[in-house]
Design an enzyme around this catalytic site. Structure first.
Site, PDB file in Angstrom:
ATOM      1  N   HIS A 185      -9.641   1.266   4.691  1.00  0.00           N
ATOM      2  CA  HIS A 185      -8.376   1.404   5.422  1.00  0.00           C
ATOM      3  C   HIS A 185      -8.580   2.362   6.599  1.00  0.00           C
ATOM      4  CE1 HIS A 185      -4.244   2.492   6.347  1.00  0.00           C
ATOM      5  NE2 HIS A 185      -3.896   1.366   5.750  1.00  0.00           N
ATOM      6  N   LYS A 187       0.148   4.215  -0.196  1.00  0.00           N
ATOM      7  CA  LYS A 187      -0.474   5.418   0.392  1.00  0.00           C
ATOM      8  C   LYS A 187      -0.207   6.604  -0.535  1.00  0.00           C
ATOM      9  CE  LYS A 187      -0.229   3.200   4.832  1.00  0.00           C
ATOM     10  NZ  LYS A 187      -0.134   3.286   6.285  1.00  0.00           N
ATOM     11  N   GLU A 214      -5.509  -4.888  10.448  1.00  0.00           N
ATOM     12  CA  GLU A 214      -4.487  -3.858  10.621  1.00  0.00           C
ATOM     13  C   GLU A 214      -4.754  -3.094  11.913  1.00  0.00           C
ATOM     14  OE1 GLU A 214      -2.438  -2.626   6.652  1.00  0.00           O
ATOM     15  OE2 GLU A 214      -4.027  -1.228   7.172  1.00  0.00           O
ATOM     16  N   SER A 223       3.452  -2.213  10.331  1.00  0.00           N
ATOM     17  CA  SER A 223       4.889  -2.299  10.601  1.00  0.00           C
ATOM     18  C   SER A 223       5.502  -3.648  10.212  1.00  0.00           C
ATOM     19  CB  SER A 223       5.184  -1.955  12.070  1.00  0.00           C
ATOM     20  OG  SER A 223       4.760  -0.630  12.362  1.00  0.00           O
ATOM     21  N   GLU A 233      -6.896   4.738   7.676  1.00  0.00           N
ATOM     22  CA  GLU A 233      -6.645   6.157   7.373  1.00  0.00           C
ATOM     23  C   GLU A 233      -7.839   6.763   6.637  1.00  0.00           C
ATOM     24  OE1 GLU A 233      -2.844   5.551   5.465  1.00  0.00           O
ATOM     25  OE2 GLU A 233      -2.006   4.964   7.400  1.00  0.00           O
ATOM     26  N   ASN A 265       0.882  -1.176   0.000  1.00  0.00           N
ATOM     27  CA  ASN A 265       0.000   0.000   0.000  1.00  0.00           C
ATOM     28  C   ASN A 265       0.914   1.218   0.000  1.00  0.00           C
ATOM     29  OD1 ASN A 265      -1.744   2.088   0.480  1.00  0.00           O
ATOM     30  ND2 ASN A 265      -2.384   1.382   2.531  1.00  0.00           N
ATOM     31  N   GLY A 317       2.231   2.251  10.899  1.00  0.00           N
ATOM     32  CA  GLY A 317       3.124   3.407  10.877  1.00  0.00           C
ATOM     33  C   GLY A 317       3.850   3.644  12.183  1.00  0.00           C
TER      34      GLY A 317
HETATM   35  P1  13P Z   1       3.079   0.343   7.669  1.00  0.00           P
HETATM   36  O1  13P Z   1       3.517  -0.954   7.064  1.00  0.00           O
HETATM   37  O2  13P Z   1       3.839   1.530   7.166  1.00  0.00           O
HETATM   38  O3  13P Z   1       2.990   0.274   9.158  1.00  0.00           O
HETATM   39  O4  13P Z   1       1.570   0.596   7.138  1.00  0.00           O
HETATM   40  C1  13P Z   1       0.667  -0.439   7.218  1.00  0.00           C
HETATM   41  C2  13P Z   1      -0.537  -0.083   6.430  1.00  0.00           C
HETATM   42  O5  13P Z   1      -1.286   0.794   6.779  1.00  0.00           O
HETATM   43  C3  13P Z   1      -0.770  -0.834   5.189  1.00  0.00           C
HETATM   44  O6  13P Z   1      -2.046  -0.614   4.694  1.00  0.00           O
END
Ligand code: 13P
Length: 262
Positions: free
Chosen positions: A101, A17, A173, A218, A103, A15, A179
């Site tokens: 997601h 982002k 997640e 992570s 976010e 992803n 993150g």
């Molecule tokens: P990270 O791997 O940067 O922690 O992000 C995970 C994520 O949100 C994948 O959709």
């Protein structure tokens, strides 16, 4: 029909982002395509920002990497400024799309209702939704993990029935791991994945046995194999580490290794 004992495939899904540029994407995708070309037991996917779908299609066609988007509109066409309809993703060869997601839920006010509508719109267009679920740190501390994840899962099953998961991927997640450099341990993640699978099995055992459930938060090259070797973890949804070619190749290798061992 899913045969007893048949293996679920493993996945490494990147992803991106809101990251990338034409130049950095080109370097990344070319390295990835070369680096994962011999991995046949796991599926490698990148979910890129909308403007780069055309570039992903051009660079990845003929490779063993699939590409997808990070969101979708639940409506087919019309006066919806800034939205992207399902058929537009199909035009660019998208096979997957992220839905719900954390976010999107926390920063763009998406809800169980809107996520469910997007999920169905993707499926109707022939795109496999990757439906994200997970609890916050406060919710985990209050012992609400199963309540929150169960509610998010039920938002699909109650509306559409369990068979809607036949052509879908789920992703656990936990918000505290996204993150944060604080991944869930394989045991912590496995516990929630097993909970998700059992809850689906209450409705339909075959669907529960078949649906891939990815872990995200992570994931790195160093922890991927430990996570992906757990019985109910079918690979990862990877943010930051999917932007580094060597790291994402190593994570895909881990998914491939875990799949081959299964
Ligand atoms: P990270 O791997 O940067 O922690 O992000 C995970 C994520 O949100 C994948 O959709």
């Amino acid at each position: 029909m899913f045969e007893a004992g048949q293996k679920r495939r493993k996945f490494a899904v990147g992803n991106w982002k809101m990251n990338g540029s034409i130049a950095t994407n080109k370097a990344l995708l070319e390295k990835l395509a070369a680096g994962v070309k011999d991995f046949h037991d796991a599926d490698c996917v990148v979910c890129v920002p909308y403007p780069y779908l055309c570039q992903a299609q051009q660079l990845l066609q003929g490779s063993n990497i699939a590409w997808g988007a990070q969101n979708i509109c639940s409506t087919k066409n019309g006066a919806l400024t800034g939205a992207v309809a399902p058929h537009m993703l199909v035009d660019y060869g998208c096979r997957h799309v992220l839905i719900g997601h954390s976010e999107r839920r926390s920063q763009f006010h998406e809800t169980d209702d809107t996520a469910a509508a997007r999920f169905l719109a993707a499926q109707e267009a022939g795109i496999t939704p990757i439906f994200c679920m997970g609890e916050s740190a406060d919710e985990r501390d209050s012992d609400w993990t199963e309540y929150i994840v169960g509610r998010q899962l039920d938002s699909l099953i109650r509306r559409f029935g369990p068979y809607v998961l036949k052509n879908a991927i789920l992703a656990y997640e936990p918000l505290w791991a996204v993150g944060s450099d604080q991944p869930a341990t394989p045991e912590q993640a496995q516990e929630v994945h097993a909970f998700i699978r059992k809850r689906i099995a209450r409705c339909d055992a075959e669907v529960a046995a078949r649906v891939p459930i990815l872990y995200g938060g992570s994931v790195t090259a160093a922890n991927a194999l430990g996570l992906f070797s757990m019985p109910d973890i079918d690979g990862g949804l990877i943010g930051r580490a999917s932007l580094k070619a060597e790291e994402f190749i190593a994570i895909t290798r881990a998914a491939n290794q875990a799949a081959a061992r299964n």
